[in-house]
Write a protein that holds these residues in place. Structure first.
Motif, short mmCIF file in Angstrom:
data_model
loop_
_atom_site.label_atom_id
_atom_site.label_comp_id
_atom_site.label_asym_id
_atom_site.label_seq_id
_atom_site.Cartn_x
_atom_site.Cartn_y
_atom_site.Cartn_z
N ALA A 6 -71.75 31.24 -70.26
CA ALA A 6 -71.79 31.95 -71.55
C ALA A 6 -70.42 32.51 -71.90
O ALA A 6 -69.60 32.83 -71.01
CB ALA A 6 -72.81 33.08 -71.50
N TYR B 41 -69.22 39.96 -75.66
CA TYR B 41 -70.64 39.79 -75.34
C TYR B 41 -70.98 40.53 -74.05
O TYR B 41 -70.12 40.67 -73.16
CB TYR B 41 -70.98 38.31 -75.18
CG TYR B 41 -70.85 37.49 -76.43
CD1 TYR B 41 -71.96 37.01 -77.10
CD2 TYR B 41 -69.59 37.16 -76.95
CE1 TYR B 41 -71.85 36.23 -78.24
CE2 TYR B 41 -69.46 36.38 -78.10
CZ TYR B 41 -70.59 35.93 -78.74
OH TYR B 41 -70.48 35.17 -79.87
N GLU B 42 -72.22 40.96 -73.93
CA GLU B 42 -72.72 41.57 -72.70
C GLU B 42 -74.06 40.95 -72.34
O GLU B 42 -74.81 40.51 -73.21
CB GLU B 42 -72.88 43.09 -72.86
CG GLU B 42 -71.59 43.86 -72.87
CD GLU B 42 -71.80 45.37 -72.92
OE1 GLU B 42 -72.99 45.80 -72.94
OE2 GLU B 42 -70.81 46.10 -72.95
N ARG B 43 -74.33 40.95 -71.01
CA ARG B 43 -75.62 40.45 -70.56
C ARG B 43 -76.67 41.55 -70.76
O ARG B 43 -76.54 42.67 -70.26
CB ARG B 43 -75.54 40.05 -69.09
CG ARG B 43 -76.78 39.35 -68.56
CD ARG B 43 -76.76 39.19 -67.06
NE ARG B 43 -75.72 38.30 -66.59
CZ ARG B 43 -74.62 38.73 -65.95
NH1 ARG B 43 -74.41 40.02 -65.78
NH2 ARG B 43 -73.73 37.87 -65.51
N GLN C 133 -68.09 35.31 -72.71
CA GLN C 133 -68.07 36.76 -72.47
C GLN C 133 -67.16 37.45 -73.48
O GLN C 133 -67.50 38.51 -73.99
CB GLN C 133 -67.61 37.04 -71.04
CG GLN C 133 -67.64 38.51 -70.66
CD GLN C 133 -67.51 38.71 -69.15
OE1 GLN C 133 -68.19 38.06 -68.36
NE2 GLN C 133 -66.62 39.60 -68.75
N ASN C 134 -66.02 36.81 -73.76
CA ASN C 134 -65.10 37.32 -74.78
C ASN C 134 -64.46 36.12 -75.49
O ASN C 134 -64.32 35.05 -74.90
CB ASN C 134 -63.97 38.17 -74.17
CG ASN C 134 -64.48 39.33 -73.35
OD1 ASN C 134 -65.34 40.06 -73.80
ND2 ASN C 134 -63.96 39.49 -72.13
N ASN D 124 -68.15 33.07 -68.62
CA ASN D 124 -68.78 33.53 -67.39
C ASN D 124 -69.65 32.41 -66.83
O ASN D 124 -70.41 31.78 -67.56
CB ASN D 124 -69.64 34.77 -67.69
CG ASN D 124 -70.07 35.50 -66.44
OD1 ASN D 124 -70.69 34.92 -65.56
ND2 ASN D 124 -69.75 36.79 -66.38
N ASN E 267 -77.55 30.19 -75.02
CA ASN E 267 -76.73 31.40 -75.17
C ASN E 267 -76.56 31.85 -76.62
O ASN E 267 -76.11 32.96 -76.87
CB ASN E 267 -75.34 31.17 -74.56
CG ASN E 267 -75.38 31.04 -73.05
OD1 ASN E 267 -76.07 31.80 -72.37
ND2 ASN E 267 -74.67 30.05 -72.51
N ASP F 141 -72.19 32.62 -65.15
CA ASP F 141 -73.60 32.96 -65.24
C ASP F 141 -74.14 32.44 -66.57
O ASP F 141 -74.02 33.08 -67.61
CB ASP F 141 -73.80 34.46 -65.13
CG ASP F 141 -75.26 34.87 -65.28
OD1 ASP F 141 -76.14 34.01 -65.08
OD2 ASP F 141 -75.53 36.03 -65.62
N ARG G 114 -80.20 37.54 -71.23
CA ARG G 114 -79.48 36.82 -72.27
C ARG G 114 -78.20 37.55 -72.63
O ARG G 114 -78.11 38.78 -72.58
CB ARG G 114 -80.35 36.68 -73.53
CG ARG G 114 -81.55 35.77 -73.38
CD ARG G 114 -81.16 34.31 -73.32
NE ARG G 114 -80.51 33.86 -74.54
CZ ARG G 114 -81.10 33.14 -75.47
NH1 ARG G 114 -82.37 32.79 -75.34
NH2 ARG G 114 -80.43 32.73 -76.54
N TRP G 115 -77.17 36.78 -73.01
CA TRP G 115 -75.92 37.36 -73.49
C TRP G 115 -76.05 37.61 -74.99
O TRP G 115 -76.63 36.82 -75.72
CB TRP G 115 -74.76 36.41 -73.21
CG TRP G 115 -74.43 36.29 -71.75
CD1 TRP G 115 -75.04 35.49 -70.84
CD2 TRP G 115 -73.42 37.00 -71.04
NE1 TRP G 115 -74.47 35.65 -69.60
CE2 TRP G 115 -73.47 36.57 -69.70
CE3 TRP G 115 -72.47 37.95 -71.40
CZ2 TRP G 115 -72.60 37.06 -68.72
CZ3 TRP G 115 -71.60 38.43 -70.44
CH2 TRP G 115 -71.68 38.00 -69.12
#
Length: 815
Positions: free
Chosen positions: A294, A317-319, A296-297, A289, A131, A291, A324-325
């Motif tokens: 990873a 972060y975004e996917r 996410q914030n 997350n 990640n 997924d 990938r994030w």
């Protein structure tokens, strides 16, 4: 009479009215009820379902649902939960205020079994590399940064005075219209694993400045990756809660769980150091997350930080389409704890809000090594002259009226008060100079002190880039009240190539030179460098007439090279004579003609280059200095033939939970029979009670030893505040061990008269303890310590082996 059709119509209209009062689309913003500041990453749940999302880094949110949205539940660690009912007429521009909770991140007792948060944290640690953006082969993006300094009018101290109340009202009127500072940057970044990095500032704008001499990048404060073992914030290191062994140091608590539209689980986990654990810790909230486990914030800030500058970071972060994030938004809030803006008799705290938006993100684009150099940050020549259309295209959102007013007011004020000149003056002062138009006055030339000259007063003048960017000229003069003698010098540089830093250099000095001292090319020292402290203790000098001419340039990307010719005439300022091997006569004035070749090599050292200066950003690898001097004259001609080699290696590294270790290795060798002043002194700095001079032997008497070849190692370890930390007392403990070996190989001791020729072939050893930060004086802090001499050269009387030291630490010089 009413028919069934009539009733059915009434029911249908009623249901239609109910549906029209509900909404499938909703947008708004979440703010702190007290400060009115936006809240990033607030958890938002739609209706009574498990689905929802979060506010972005600016507190904004927007949702579209296949079903009508009737209510929203807002939850945020450290704030009271809130549920609102949604009406169509207000569902497009909601403002939701959350009230802070008095209890934040309290540690709870896990009765039995493993903390359920640990499974999630351990999964995140196990997936760090997959990640971590810096584990990609390459990436690129464009960042838009905005940094604003604001006045907090809620912090003023009210006095019983009408004048104070009126000044407070004027301040509030000012703050309601604008901010006090604003800056924007547009940066294009390219990265290639493992460490090639390049940021080009294509546009920069600073309120009040036409041509800003500095470029303040938020990317230099916080990393775009929250996956490293150690998190760097400004110039400090903190242990990452997502790192090996963190569950033994941090307390984690699952605060909430939400679900995304893709049915991924998002775990909101608070963290802070465990009770009784003293380390460089952070506290905050992670959203992980499932997924890929990873981040996410993340919201994080230093735990128990009492420094004058407090920093809080937020990352979103975004996917990416590739799966990938990657970070897309960054917040950096800076609190200036020791700075106030005064209005009348009222004082107000100020704080800075930094926002970074990453766009045009490409993962694994085709990049080649030739795109990268030793320059990591570079400002484009036209960065300060971009048109409004360019800024409109790059901004994440258009400027509001307050921000537009900030530029208008500050630009007008900056022109009237000449902010550019003030900033240039401050930059010169930070580098140790007083700016005087197109000239700089070096502060080090004004006042000095050593054991031979006593008080030394002088004056120097050096041209600055406003005089010419192609060449520089300088001169100085000084007078020592102890030796009652004037000294002076001249220097000049001609820049032939800016990128390669190709220069022709020359100087002439009529001044003192430490006997047996060492100096290396490119040993740049700042005005706040504590290495100057040893100069106060030097007592043995030669009077040195020196002329030098040479060429310097950058080669092999990370190497600075210099070569030149030096002519010296040296006269010992102490009782000394050397027997000429040819004539047999005793002499006390010596001529030297030297060819010199030297370099400084700093692997992967990076630089920030602006239109005015080039500043090193440092390197994680050892820095090597080397100097070779060849004596070209024969003794019969009044000179000396010899080969002299000098080496210095310096390295510092941070160790988790332990602190920072540093070492400096020096070595030297000279062949041929030469006078005493061309040999190496022991680098002592002893007084029974005196200032601590780093990278010297604290218990070694001045000029106690002399060597024709030697090696010395200076090792220090700074535990920082890890050993003792209370609410009011945070000393920093530092331990040091210095060792050296040297002899007089190849030297005929009988040819030297008037000085002791003691060598240290048995090995010299000393160790010490310093406690820094006992007294904080803002510009510097004071400490106290002691060193002890032991081994073959230890004295019989134990007290003679001790040296008590006062340490002076300049925070501006720490890294």
């Amino acid at each position: 009479m009413f028919t069934k059709k009539f009733f059915a119509g009434i029911v249908f209209l009623f249901c239609l009215a109910q549906l029209s009062a509900q909404s499938n689309d909703i947008a708004g913003r979440v703010l702190d009820e007290n400060t009115k500041k936006p809240l990033a990453f607030v958890n938002i749940v739609i209706n009574d379902s498990p689905h929802g999302g979060t506010s972005d880094i600016d507190g904004k949110f927007s949702f579209h649902s296949s079903m009508p949205i009737e209510k929203l539940r807002f939850s945020y660690v450290g704030y009271q939960q809130k549920i609102i009912t949604v009406h169509q007429e207000s569902g497009k521009n909601l403002k939701v205020f959350l009230a802070p909770d008095e209890i934040l991140l309290d540690e709870v007792l896990i009765e039995a079994g493993e903390n359920p948060a640990h499974r999630i944290i351990l999964n995140a640690v196990a997936n760090r590399d997959s990640n971590n953006p810096k584990k990609l082969e390459t990436f690129s993006y464009t960042a838009y940064d905005k940094f604003i300094i604001k006045i907090d009018t809620s912090t003023y101290v009210k006095a019983d005075s009408i004048e104070v109340d009126s000044s407070h009202l004027r301040m509030r009127e000012f703050v309601e219209k604008q901010e006090i500072f604003m800056m924007e940057n547009v940066t294009e970044r390219k990265f290639m694993a493992p460490s090639r990095d390049y940021e080009r500032v294509t546009a920069t704008r600073v309120s009040g400045f036409k041509d800003p001499i500095f470029v303040f990048l938020l990317s230099q404060i916080q990393s775009t990756s929250f996956y490293e073992e150690v998190i760097h914030i400004a110039d400090k290191n903190y242990i990452n809660p997502i790192s090996k062994g963190s569950t033994n140091k941090y307390f984690f608590s699952i605060e909430d769980t939400t679900f995304t539209e893709q049915n991924d689980s998002v775990f909101i986990i608070s963290f802070k150091p465990r009770k009784g654990k003293n380390f460089d810790a952070m506290q905050g909230v992670l959203s992980i997350n499932n997924d890929g486990w990873a981040i996410q914030n993340v919201r994080a800030w230093p735990f128990n930080d009492k420094s004058g500058l407090s920093i809080k970071i937020q990352q979103m972060y975004e996917r990416m389409p590739e799966g990938r994030w990657f970070p897309v938004q960054l917040n950096t809030d800076i609190y200036f704890n020791n700075v106030e803006v005064n209005s009348g008799n009222s004082g107000y705290k100020i704080f800075g809000e930094g926002r970074s938006y990453l766009k045009d993100i490409e993962l694994n684009p085709e990049l080649v090594k030739s795109m990268f150099s030793h320059i990591e940050v570079e400002v484009a020549p036209d960065a300060t002259h971009k048109e409004a259309a360019y800024w409109d295209a790059k901004r994440s959102d258009s400027l509001n009226a307050r921000e537009e007013r900030t530029y208008e007011f500050m630009d007008s004020l900056g022109k009237a008060k000449n902010f550019d000149k003030m900033a240039s003056t401050f930059e010169s002062l930070f580098r140790g100079n007083i700016k005087w138009g197109k000239f700089d006055i070096p502060l080090q030339k004004i006042l000095g002190f050593n054991d031979y000259e006593g008080l030394r007063l002088g004056f120097g003048l050096q041209t600055n880039p406003e005089f010419s960017e192609k060449f520089s000229l300088g001169a100085y003069t000084a007078y020592g009240f102890g030796d009652q003698r004037f000294k002076y010098g001249f220097n000049g540089d001609l820049l032939l190539n800016r990128y390669r830093q190709l220069k022709i250099k020359a100087h002439y000095n009529y001044d003192l030179l430490e006997t047996g001292g060492v100096s290396f090319p490119f040993s740049k020292q700042s005005f706040f460098d504590d290495s100057y402290l040893r100069e106060f203790l030097i007592k043995r000098f030669d009077f040195n007439r020196e002329a030098y001419g040479g060429l310097s340039f950058r080669m092999l990307r990370y190497m600075e090279f210099e070569g030149g010719l030096k002519l010296q005439k040296q006269e010992p300022l102490y009782i000394y004579a050397y027997q000429n091997p040819k004539s047999g006569l005793w002499e006390n004035t010596f001529n030297f003609t030297e060819m010199q070749l030297g370099f400084r090599y700093a692997f992967r050292e990076k630089f920030r280059v602006t239109t005015h200066s080039q500043v090193s950003l440092g390197t994680k690898f050892p820095i090597v200095w080397f100097l070779y001097s060849r004596g070209l004259d024969d003794v019969a001609d009044g000179g000396f033939a010899y080969n002299k080699f000098e080496l210095q290696i310096k390295k510092s590294f941070f160790i988790k939970y332990i602190g920072k270790s540093s070492f400096l290795l020096r070595a030297g060798y000279i062949d041929g029979d030469v006078p005493y002043n061309k040999l190496f002194n022991g680098n002592g700095s002893y007084r029974a009670f005196t200032l601590f001079a780093p990278n010297s032997f604290a218990t070694m008497r001045m000029n106690e030893f002399v060597s024709s070849r030697y090696i010395a190692l200076y090792y220090t370890h700074n535990f920082g505040k890890l050993l003792l930390r209370t609410n009011k007392f945070e000393p920093e403990f530092l331990v040091a061990t210095n060792i050296a070996w040297g002899d007089l190989d190849g030297q005929d001791i009988s040819k030297h008269q008037g000085v002791s020729m003691n060598s240290m072939e048995k090995g010299y050893f000393e160790s010490g303890l310093l406690i820094n930060n006992l007294l904080d004086l803002k510009l510097y802090n004071l400490g106290l310590g002691a060193f002890y001499r032991y081994g073959p050269y230890g004295f019989d009387d134990a007290m003679d082996n001790f040296a008590v030291k006062i340490s002076i630490v300049f925070p501006l010089n720490q890294n």
